[in-house]
Design a protein around this motif. Structure first.
Motif, PDB file in Angstrom:
ATOM      1  N   UNK A   9      43.839 -33.339  -5.858  1.00 54.75           N
ATOM      2  CA  UNK A   9      44.805 -32.295  -6.223  1.00 54.75           C
ATOM      3  C   UNK A   9      44.308 -30.920  -5.784  1.00 54.75           C
ATOM      4  N   UNK A  10      43.028 -30.660  -5.998  1.00 56.28           N
ATOM      5  CA  UNK A  10      42.474 -29.360  -5.629  1.00 56.28           C
ATOM      6  C   UNK A  10      42.529 -29.101  -4.134  1.00 56.28           C
ATOM      7  N   UNK A  11      42.142 -30.114  -3.341  1.00 54.93           N
ATOM      8  CA  UNK A  11      42.170 -29.935  -1.885  1.00 54.93           C
ATOM      9  C   UNK A  11      43.601 -29.855  -1.378  1.00 54.93           C
ATOM     10  N   UNK A  12      44.481 -30.647  -1.971  1.00 53.80           N
ATOM     11  CA  UNK A  12      45.909 -30.582  -1.626  1.00 53.80           C
ATOM     12  C   UNK A  12      46.428 -29.159  -1.823  1.00 53.80           C
ATOM     13  N   UNK A  13      46.084 -28.566  -2.954  1.00 53.23           N
ATOM     14  CA  UNK A  13      46.542 -27.209  -3.268  1.00 53.23           C
ATOM     15  C   UNK A  13      45.995 -26.194  -2.278  1.00 53.23           C
ATOM     16  N   UNK A  14      44.693 -26.279  -1.987  1.00 50.11           N
ATOM     17  CA  UNK A  14      44.071 -25.337  -1.063  1.00 50.11           C
ATOM     18  C   UNK A  14      44.722 -25.383   0.314  1.00 50.11           C
ATOM     19  N   UNK A  15      44.933 -26.581   0.832  1.00 49.59           N
ATOM     20  CA  UNK A  15      45.488 -26.730   2.175  1.00 49.59           C
ATOM     21  C   UNK A  15      46.969 -26.369   2.204  1.00 49.59           C
ATOM     22  N   UNK A  16      47.723 -26.832   1.220  1.00 48.15           N
ATOM     23  CA  UNK A  16      49.151 -26.531   1.212  1.00 48.15           C
ATOM     24  C   UNK A  16      49.412 -25.036   1.108  1.00 48.15           C
ATOM     25  N   UNK A  17      48.731 -24.378   0.172  1.00 43.10           N
ATOM     26  CA  UNK A  17      48.990 -22.956  -0.041  1.00 43.10           C
ATOM     27  C   UNK A  17      48.281 -22.079   0.986  1.00 43.10           C
ATOM     28  N   UNK A  18      47.067 -22.458   1.361  1.00 41.20           N
ATOM     29  CA  UNK A  18      46.339 -21.670   2.353  1.00 41.20           C
ATOM     30  C   UNK A  18      46.965 -21.769   3.731  1.00 41.20           C
ATOM     31  N   UNK A  19      47.081 -22.991   4.235  1.00 42.67           N
ATOM     32  CA  UNK A  19      47.708 -23.174   5.552  1.00 42.67           C
ATOM     33  C   UNK A  19      49.191 -22.824   5.498  1.00 42.67           C
ATOM     34  N   UNK A  20      49.819 -23.106   4.354  1.00 38.81           N
ATOM     35  CA  UNK A  20      51.235 -22.766   4.194  1.00 38.81           C
ATOM     36  C   UNK A  20      51.477 -21.274   4.282  1.00 38.81           C
ATOM     37  N   UNK A  21      50.526 -20.483   3.797  1.00 34.52           N
ATOM     38  CA  UNK A  21      50.691 -19.027   3.886  1.00 34.52           C
ATOM     39  C   UNK A  21      50.717 -18.580   5.344  1.00 34.52           C
ATOM     40  N   UNK A  22      49.945 -19.274   6.194  1.00 38.45           N
ATOM     41  CA  UNK A  22      49.922 -18.927   7.622  1.00 38.45           C
ATOM     42  C   UNK A  22      51.185 -19.394   8.328  1.00 38.45           C
ATOM     43  N   UNK A  23      51.597 -20.625   8.028  1.00 36.27           N
ATOM     44  CA  UNK A  23      52.732 -21.229   8.737  1.00 36.27           C
ATOM     45  C   UNK A  23      54.062 -20.634   8.291  1.00 36.27           C
ATOM     46  N   UNK A  24      54.225 -20.469   6.996  1.00 32.61           N
ATOM     47  CA  UNK A  24      55.519 -20.059   6.450  1.00 32.61           C
ATOM     48  C   UNK A  24      55.640 -18.545   6.288  1.00 32.61           C
ATOM     49  N   UNK A  25      54.548 -17.900   5.871  1.00 34.73           N
ATOM     50  CA  UNK A  25      54.648 -16.475   5.529  1.00 34.73           C
ATOM     51  C   UNK A  25      53.764 -15.576   6.374  1.00 34.73           C
ATOM     52  N   UNK A  26      53.054 -16.137   7.349  1.00 30.25           N
ATOM     53  CA  UNK A  26      52.088 -15.356   8.118  1.00 30.25           C
ATOM     54  C   UNK A  26      52.639 -14.094   8.738  1.00 30.25           C
TER      55      UNK A  26
END
Length: 226
Positions: A9-26
């Motif tokens: 769950x922790x790694x899922x959160x880090x990757x989804x929100x971290x990489x997601x910030x670059x892909x979706x909101x960068x």
């Protein structure tokens, strides 16, 4: 199963929100916003699952803990499997979300994968990328082991570790996109393919070298307060 589930769950959160910030909101939040997204995701998980598994959410951190004598390799293996699985699941979910936008394509826009060289952000060479990942992971692991060691104020550990990840990103996004975490690199690379897969070795090897080196320093007592 509690600890591996927490790590998933922790790694899922880090990757989804971290990489997601670059892909979706960068485009809206820039490199500074992406840096804080990774760090704040880690801070949240540190307090969310830290009491369950220690919130490694990073295979290099787990191996660094082994090198420091704080866990055994037998304990680390389920952690690492869960971390990689969580990162892959997060990358898949991120891709499913991103493809909901008409002009998005993995080939064109990516999934926040790490890299170096021509066409990648600051276009740093392989030597610069490797040195950055080794040194940044070493420093990150020093903070992790120090902040969670005997005598350290445990309530502040998650904040110190998360803010360290923020500053590592502020410095290093243009160099490699910042890995310091093999799982974080593996997840997006598997779906981005091509160059991301070809360059993945660096984001597995370099963070492990850095984290294990820090762990050895603590194991020898050169840095450990115990």
């Amino acid at each position: 199963m509690k600890k591996p589930l927490a790590e998933f769950i922790g790694t899922f959160t880090l990757v989804l929100l971290g990489c997601g910030s670059a892909v979706i909101a960068g485009g809206d939040i820039g490199l500074t916003g992406i840096s804080f997204a990774f760090g704040l995701a880690l801070i949240g998980m540190a307090y969310g699952i830290g009491s369950v598994s220690g919130c490694h959410i990073n295979p290099a951190v787990s191996l660094g803990a082994v090198a420091a004598g704080r866990m055994t390799i037998a304990e680390a293996i389920p952690y690492m499997i869960a971390q990689i699985a969580g990162a892959i699941a997060a990358a898949l979910v991120l891709m499913m979300i991103a493809t909901g936008k008409a002009d998005y394509s993995v080939a064109e826009n990516g999934l926040g994968q790490n890299g170096w060289g021509a066409g990648y952000l600051g276009e740093y060479n392989v030597a610069g990328a490797f040195i950055f990942e080794v040194v940044a992971t070493f420093l990150f692991m020093v903070v992790i082991l120090g902040a969670t060691g005997a005598g350290a104020p445990s309530a502040m550990a998650g904040l110190a570790i998360g803010l360290t990840l923020v500053v590592i990103h502020l410095v290093g996004i243009n160099v490699t996109g910042v890995s310091v975490n093999p799982a974080r690199s593996i997840g997006p690379a598997l779906f981005a393919g091509g160059t991301a897969i070809a360059q993945l070795w660096l984001f597995i090897v370099a963070p492990i070298i850095g984290a294990v080196a820090a762990g050895i320093l603590f194991r020898t007592g050169l840095l450990d307060a115990e």
